[in-house]
Design an enzyme around this catalytic site. Structure first.
Site, PDB file in Angstrom:
ATOM      1  N   ASN A   1      71.946  72.981  50.842  1.00 37.24           N
ATOM      2  CA  ASN A   1      72.943  73.380  49.837  1.00 37.24           C
ATOM      3  C   ASN A   1      73.384  72.228  48.934  1.00 37.24           C
ATOM      4  O   ASN A   1      73.994  72.449  47.887  1.00 37.24           O
ATOM      5  CB  ASN A   1      74.165  74.038  50.496  1.00 37.24           C
ATOM      6  CG  ASN A   1      73.901  75.448  51.009  1.00 37.24           C
ATOM      7  OD1 ASN A   1      74.457  75.868  52.027  1.00 37.24           O
ATOM      8  ND2 ASN A   1      73.039  76.206  50.321  1.00 37.24           N
TER       9      ASN A   1
ATOM     10  N   ASP B   1      76.581  84.652  53.992  1.00 36.75           N
ATOM     11  CA  ASP B   1      75.925  84.573  52.678  1.00 36.75           C
ATOM     12  C   ASP B   1      76.466  85.655  51.735  1.00 36.75           C
ATOM     13  O   ASP B   1      76.907  86.714  52.182  1.00 36.75           O
ATOM     14  CB  ASP B   1      74.410  84.736  52.860  1.00 36.75           C
ATOM     15  CG  ASP B   1      73.634  84.251  51.642  1.00 36.75           C
ATOM     16  OD1 ASP B   1      74.196  83.488  50.835  1.00 36.75           O
ATOM     17  OD2 ASP B   1      72.459  84.645  51.495  1.00 36.75           O
TER      18      ASP B   1
HETATM   19  C1  IPE Z   1      72.389  80.099  53.854  1.00 36.68           C
HETATM   20  O1  IPE Z   1      72.620  80.649  52.612  1.00 36.68           O
HETATM   21  C2  IPE Z   1      73.355  78.989  54.113  1.00 36.68           C
HETATM   22  C3  IPE Z   1      74.745  79.374  54.315  1.00 36.68           C
HETATM   23  C4  IPE Z   1      75.206  80.600  54.349  1.00 36.68           C
HETATM   24  C5  IPE Z   1      75.653  78.292  54.515  1.00 36.68           C
HETATM   25  P1  IPE Z   1      71.781  80.201  51.316  1.00 36.68           P
HETATM   26  O2  IPE Z   1      72.293  81.014  50.196  1.00 36.68           O
HETATM   27  O3  IPE Z   1      71.836  78.739  51.169  1.00 36.68           O
HETATM   28  O4  IPE Z   1      70.307  80.615  51.736  1.00 36.68           O
HETATM   29  P2  IPE Z   1      69.008  80.870  50.842  1.00 36.68           P
HETATM   30  O5  IPE Z   1      68.920  79.728  49.858  1.00 36.68           O
HETATM   31  O6  IPE Z   1      69.217  82.171  50.148  1.00 36.68           O
HETATM   32  O7  IPE Z   1      67.888  80.921  51.820  1.00 36.68           O
HETATM   33  C1  IPE Z   2      77.005  81.476  50.989  1.00 35.33           C
HETATM   34  O1  IPE Z   2      77.142  82.109  49.772  1.00 35.33           O
HETATM   35  C2  IPE Z   2      77.786  80.186  51.053  1.00 35.33           C
HETATM   36  C3  IPE Z   2      76.952  78.981  50.938  1.00 35.33           C
HETATM   37  C4  IPE Z   2      75.661  78.963  50.980  1.00 35.33           C
HETATM   38  C5  IPE Z   2      77.637  77.728  50.721  1.00 35.33           C
HETATM   39  P1  IPE Z   2      76.183  81.811  48.532  1.00 35.33           P
HETATM   40  O2  IPE Z   2      76.844  80.798  47.665  1.00 35.33           O
HETATM   41  O3  IPE Z   2      74.817  81.441  48.967  1.00 35.33           O
HETATM   42  O4  IPE Z   2      76.191  83.215  47.831  1.00 35.33           O
HETATM   43  P2  IPE Z   2      74.983  83.908  47.078  1.00 35.33           P
HETATM   44  O5  IPE Z   2      73.856  84.019  48.052  1.00 35.33           O
HETATM   45  O6  IPE Z   2      74.644  83.046  45.907  1.00 35.33           O
HETATM   46  O7  IPE Z   2      75.537  85.227  46.683  1.00 35.33           O
HETATM   47 MG    MG Z   3      73.134  82.550  49.283  1.00 33.07          MG
END
Ligand code: IPE
Ligand code: IPE
Ligand code: MG
Length: 248
Positions: free
Chosen positions: A74, A26
């Site tokens: 997502n 993340d």
């Molecule tokens: C968790 O990250 C999913 C992945 C890293 C693929 P998210 O960014 O989707 O999680 P939340 O929404 O902050 O819980």
């Molecule tokens: C994790 O990075 C990757 C996915 C969830 C696809 P994020 O896109 O959630 O990154 P932040 O949390 O917005 O920084």
């Molecule tokens: Mg995230």
């Protein structure tokens, strides 16, 4: 496997090491936003970082690595980000599969494939087929993965198979999950600072050790990884029992 772990341990560094590491990658978006870049460039940097961490964990002789790349939730993101993420995954498979195969890595996918394009499904299928007899690290990518979805899919298949209720044990249920051939994760690392599971391996994580770091995924390097492994080595896993005999 046990031998490999003992060998790494006897190098005097970190012991015990986890057999299965799972990572919630993340923070890609924030990494990009901090630099005034589009979020997709953060995802690209995050993908590049996967190679670094795979290589590092191979050196520690970790046998299973699971990377959470895209959750069933997502899809709620803007179309442009979702389509970019799908493109990045396809490009990553193209670019990395041969090198991983040559290193003896066995590739796997956790999650649904039905929402992905036929072309992407084909790429995933081919990468798994190509590497299926490899005996090195097992690298699972969780893409369009959700723990609740996984559990519901397992329930549906158990019902379809007409399994008698008295036969439904934890072991049998585990065999119906996407992770049928994979041991439960010993260590779950979350980058980006959140303290939640976000629907990742919710059945398998029952007794996993959880490690969260504020470091954003594209910045999570070998040094950060080592910190997580050291923290793991200092945990006391009791699985509901008492301290192992002979321990202080
Ligand atoms: C968790 O990250 C999913 C992945 C890293 C693929 P998210 O960014 O989707 O999680 P939340 O929404 O902050 O819980
Ligand atoms: C994790 O990075 C990757 C996915 C969830 C696809 P994020 O896109 O959630 O990154 P932040 O949390 O917005 O920084
Ligand atoms: Mg995230």
């Amino acid at each position: 496997m046990v031998e490999a772990r003992t060998e790494a341990a006897s190098e005097g560094k970190i012991a015990p090491l986890p057999n299965h590491v799972a990572i919630i990658m993340d923070g890609n978006g924030r990494w990009a936003e901090k630099r005034g870049l589009p979020r997709l460039l953060g995802h690209r940097a995050g993908t590049d970082n996967m190679r670094l961490i795979v290589d590092a964990l191979e050196l520690y002789k970790v046998r299973f690595l699971t990377l959470y790349a895209f959750s069933t939730e997502n899809w709620r993101r803007p179309d442009l980000e979702v389509s970019g993420l799908l493109r990045i995954l396809a490009a990553m498979i193209e670019r990395e599969t041969m090198a991983l195969h040559e290193k003896g890595v066995k590739l796997g996918h956790l999650g649904k494939v039905t929402s992905l394009s036929e072309e992407l499904q084909g790429k995933i299928h081919n990468a798994i087929e190509l590497t299926k007899d490899n005996t090195g690290m097992t690298l699972n990518i969780a893409f369009d993965y959700g723990g609740r979805d996984e559990i519901l899919e397992a329930v549906k298949r158990i019902i379809k198979d007409k399994v008698p209720p008295e036969d439904i044990t934890e072991a049998l249920f585990s065999r119906y999950l996407y992770t049928a051939d994979v041991p439960d994760p010993d260590l779950i690392i979350r980058t980006g600072g959140e303290m939640r599971m976000s629907n990742f391996l919710i059945w398998q994580a029952a007794y996993s050790e959880f490690y969260s770091t504020p470091t954003l995924w594209p910045d999570f390097n070998e040094k950060e990884l080592k910190k997580a492994l050291v923290a793991y080595s200092q945990r006391e896993r009791r699985f509901g029992g008492l301290k192992a005999e002979g321990e202080a």
